[in-house]
Design a protein around this motif. Structure first.
Motif, PDB file in Angstrom:
ATOM      1  N   ALA A 118      62.184 105.491  95.723  1.00  0.00           N
ATOM      2  CA  ALA A 118      63.490 105.649  96.347  1.00  0.00           C
ATOM      3  C   ALA A 118      63.338 105.727  97.866  1.00  0.00           C
ATOM      4  N   LEU A 119      62.285 106.420  98.316  1.00  0.00           N
ATOM      5  CA  LEU A 119      62.069 106.598  99.748  1.00  0.00           C
ATOM      6  C   LEU A 119      61.360 105.403 100.375  1.00  0.00           C
ATOM      7  N   TYR A 120      60.398 104.849  99.668  1.00  0.00           N
ATOM      8  CA  TYR A 120      59.652 103.696 100.161  1.00  0.00           C
ATOM      9  C   TYR A 120      59.590 102.629  99.063  1.00  0.00           C
ATOM     10  N   PRO A 121      60.689 101.880  98.892  1.00  0.00           N
ATOM     11  CA  PRO A 121      60.758 100.859  97.836  1.00  0.00           C
ATOM     12  C   PRO A 121      59.785  99.717  98.086  1.00  0.00           C
ATOM     13  N   ASP A 122      59.454  98.993  97.011  1.00  0.00           N
ATOM     14  CA  ASP A 122      58.497  97.898  97.153  1.00  0.00           C
ATOM     15  C   ASP A 122      59.143  96.703  97.852  1.00  0.00           C
ATOM     16  N   GLN A 123      58.320  95.729  98.195  1.00  0.00           N
ATOM     17  CA  GLN A 123      58.781  94.598  98.986  1.00  0.00           C
ATOM     18  C   GLN A 123      59.816  93.756  98.243  1.00  0.00           C
ATOM     19  N   GLN A 124      59.712  93.694  96.933  1.00  0.00           N
ATOM     20  CA  GLN A 124      60.685  92.930  96.155  1.00  0.00           C
ATOM     21  C   GLN A 124      62.088  93.497  96.330  1.00  0.00           C
ATOM     22  N   VAL A 125      62.197  94.818  96.315  1.00  0.00           N
ATOM     23  CA  VAL A 125      63.498  95.469  96.531  1.00  0.00           C
ATOM     24  C   VAL A 125      63.996  95.180  97.940  1.00  0.00           C
ATOM     25  N   LEU A 126      63.126  95.293  98.920  1.00  0.00           N
ATOM     26  CA  LEU A 126      63.522  95.073 100.305  1.00  0.00           C
ATOM     27  C   LEU A 126      63.924  93.616 100.546  1.00  0.00           C
ATOM     28  N   ASP A 127      63.227  92.697  99.902  1.00  0.00           N
ATOM     29  CA  ASP A 127      63.574  91.283 100.064  1.00  0.00           C
ATOM     30  C   ASP A 127      64.946  90.970  99.486  1.00  0.00           C
ATOM     31  N   ASN A 128      65.363  91.771  98.515  1.00  0.00           N
ATOM     32  CA  ASN A 128      66.659  91.566  97.866  1.00  0.00           C
ATOM     33  C   ASN A 128      67.747  92.444  98.471  1.00  0.00           C
ATOM     34  N   ALA A 129      67.402  93.145  99.546  1.00  0.00           N
ATOM     35  CA  ALA A 129      68.368  94.037 100.210  1.00  0.00           C
ATOM     36  C   ALA A 129      68.955  93.344 101.433  1.00  0.00           C
ATOM     37  N   GLU A 130      70.074  93.864 101.889  1.00  0.00           N
ATOM     38  CA  GLU A 130      70.812  93.257 102.998  1.00  0.00           C
ATOM     39  C   GLU A 130      71.268  94.358 103.946  1.00  0.00           C
ATOM     40  N   GLY A 131      71.071  94.144 105.230  1.00  0.00           N
ATOM     41  CA  GLY A 131      71.541  95.101 106.218  1.00  0.00           C
ATOM     42  C   GLY A 131      72.962  94.784 106.652  1.00  0.00           C
ATOM     43  N   PHE A 132      73.729  95.827 106.953  1.00  0.00           N
ATOM     44  CA  PHE A 132      75.066  95.616 107.497  1.00  0.00           C
ATOM     45  C   PHE A 132      74.974  95.115 108.935  1.00  0.00           C
ATOM     46  N   ILE A 133      75.816  94.166 109.279  1.00  0.00           N
ATOM     47  CA  ILE A 133      75.949  93.730 110.665  1.00  0.00           C
ATOM     48  C   ILE A 133      77.379  93.970 111.122  1.00  0.00           C
TER      49      ILE A 133
END
Length: 416
Positions: free
Chosen positions: A344-359
């Motif tokens: 939850a605190l440091y998710p793996d790269q697969q999760v991060l690659d599928n995540a999106e930042g707000f702009i």
């Protein structure tokens, strides 16, 4: 962007029975300036000593280490190190901070906007480019994956402070279906046990991801489709919440809610049955940053403060207090494995690659989204009538809750 919480280290002690003796010596030390070793290379922290310099810092509530339980008081350590007086005040939302700066009602030297708000303030010429010669810890310690992000593509205006993802918190004793999709927040089998974000950006972000769209879409048809989906969701939603989630999930008054990963360990400490899941459709990765407003009083002194925040020891103490993941490589290296392995605190790269930042979205899209959100909240056709007493009670108690919530959270930090 987020309402913040108190000392994560105490929460994790409750959950995982952590032994403080295993932590790095710096983390267990007190707040005396002789007990911490800061990286002073490439910077003159003594430059303003004895010159009566002060800076005004405007931060989220409960979003810096304040010396709880013998830990570091970041502001006091900085004052002792530099001789710079810090006038420290707090806000509750990005919009509150933005409105105060926009009105010219007060001058600040350091602020902590979230990603999309950084973009907005750059666009509106409200923050200054940073002199990174005065922030050597940035190049030394901030991970490259947090540089040149969408909201500050040339990396001129901001330094990342914390980051995290949004996921689904659920009570494993009550929720027996697999939790791997945003769909569960619309599941009629859990009617009355589902909580939902009480802010438009997060709520629409979830609805859009569930529909297969970008969280940053400007397509009105997609936004309208998301609004209709949120209206249909009202039949299963118990309440729209922010910090109220701590009490409701912690006490078992609700079973499912989307929320910020940094708060998961604290909620789990209140209720060990709480688990965290990242939906397969993808999620939001947020970054809160440090910036300097255009009308600041002392830019160089403000940059010294930002450099201090980038010190690994300071980052470590902040992590233990506020619970949100650090973009600081030096801080990460100091963490025990139990933190590093917490997905939850440091998710793996697969999760991060599928995540999106707000702009930051254009004004027309923001206004249209807010109009749709108002329609969602005021829609009576999709409300379960039996839930109305809950909403009435929540409304009556809202003012009291807001006034006492921070006090309650600080008090929780004293529980062993």
């Amino acid at each position: 962007m987020k309402k913040r919480v108190l000392s994560l280290i105490l929460a994790l002690c409750t959950v995982f029975s952590v032994c403080f003796a295993s932590l790095p010596a710096a983390a267990a030390a007190g707040s005396s300036k002789t007990k911490y070793s800061f990286d002073k290379s490439g910077i003159d922290y003594q430059k303003f000593k004895g010159k009566g310099v002060s800076i005004n810092v405007y931060n989220w509530g409960l979003y810096i280490a304040e010396g709880e339980d013998g830990g570091m008081n970041v502001v006091k350590e900085f004052e002792e190190l530099t001789g710079i007086k810090v006038n420290y005040t707090m806000y509750a939302t990005n919009e509150e901070m933005y409105a105060k700066l926009k009105s010219g009602g007060a001058k600040y030297d350091v602020i902590f906007p979230s990603d999309y708000m950084v973009g907005r303030m750059i666009e509106e010429d409200m923050i200054l480019p940073l002199d990174f010669d005065n922030i050597p810890n940035y190049d030394r310690y901030i991970d490259d994956s947090f540089k040149n992000l969408e909201y500050d593509p040339q990396n001129l205006y901001s330094v990342p402070y914390t980051w995290g993802i949004v996921g689904i918190l659920y009570n494993a004793d009550l929720v027996k279906k697999p939790v791997d999709s945003w769909d569960i927040l619309w599941d009629p089998d859990y009617t009355g046990d589902i909580l939902m974000f009480n802010n438009s950006r997060d709520a629409f972000g979830i609805a859009l991801k569930r529909l297969g769209y970008s969280m940053n879409t400007t397509d009105k048809k997609q936004l309208q489709e998301a609004a209709e989906s949120l209206k249909k969701q009202k039949t299963v939603v118990q309440a729209y919440v922010m910090d109220e989630i701590f009490d409701k999930l912690g006490a078992g008054e609700a079973a499912i809610a989307p929320y910020y990963a940094g708060d998961y360990p604290l909620i789990k400490a209140d209720n060990p049955a709480i688990e965290f899941a990242v939906p397969k459709e993808g999620t939001n990765r947020f970054v809160d940053a440090v910036c300097i407003p255009k009308d600041c009083n002392n830019k160089e002194a403000a940059e010294l403060f930002i450099n201090f925040l980038c010190d690994p020891v300071v980052g470590y103490e902040n992590f233990l207090t506020i619970g949100y993941s650090s973009p600081n490589k030096g801080t990460y290296d100091m963490l025990p494995d139990m933190y590093k392995k917490n997905e939850a605190l440091y998710p793996d790269q697969q999760v991060l690659d599928n995540a999106e930042g707000f702009i930051n979205l254009d004004t027309e899209t923001n206004e249209y989204t807010q109009q749709l959100w108002t329609e969602v909240l005021s829609d009576d056709q999709h409300v379960n009538k039996w839930l109305i007493p809950i909403f009435i009670t929540a409304a009556l108690g809202a003012s009291l809750y807001i006034n006492i919530s921070r006090t309650v959270k600080k008090r929780r930090g004293t529980y062993k």
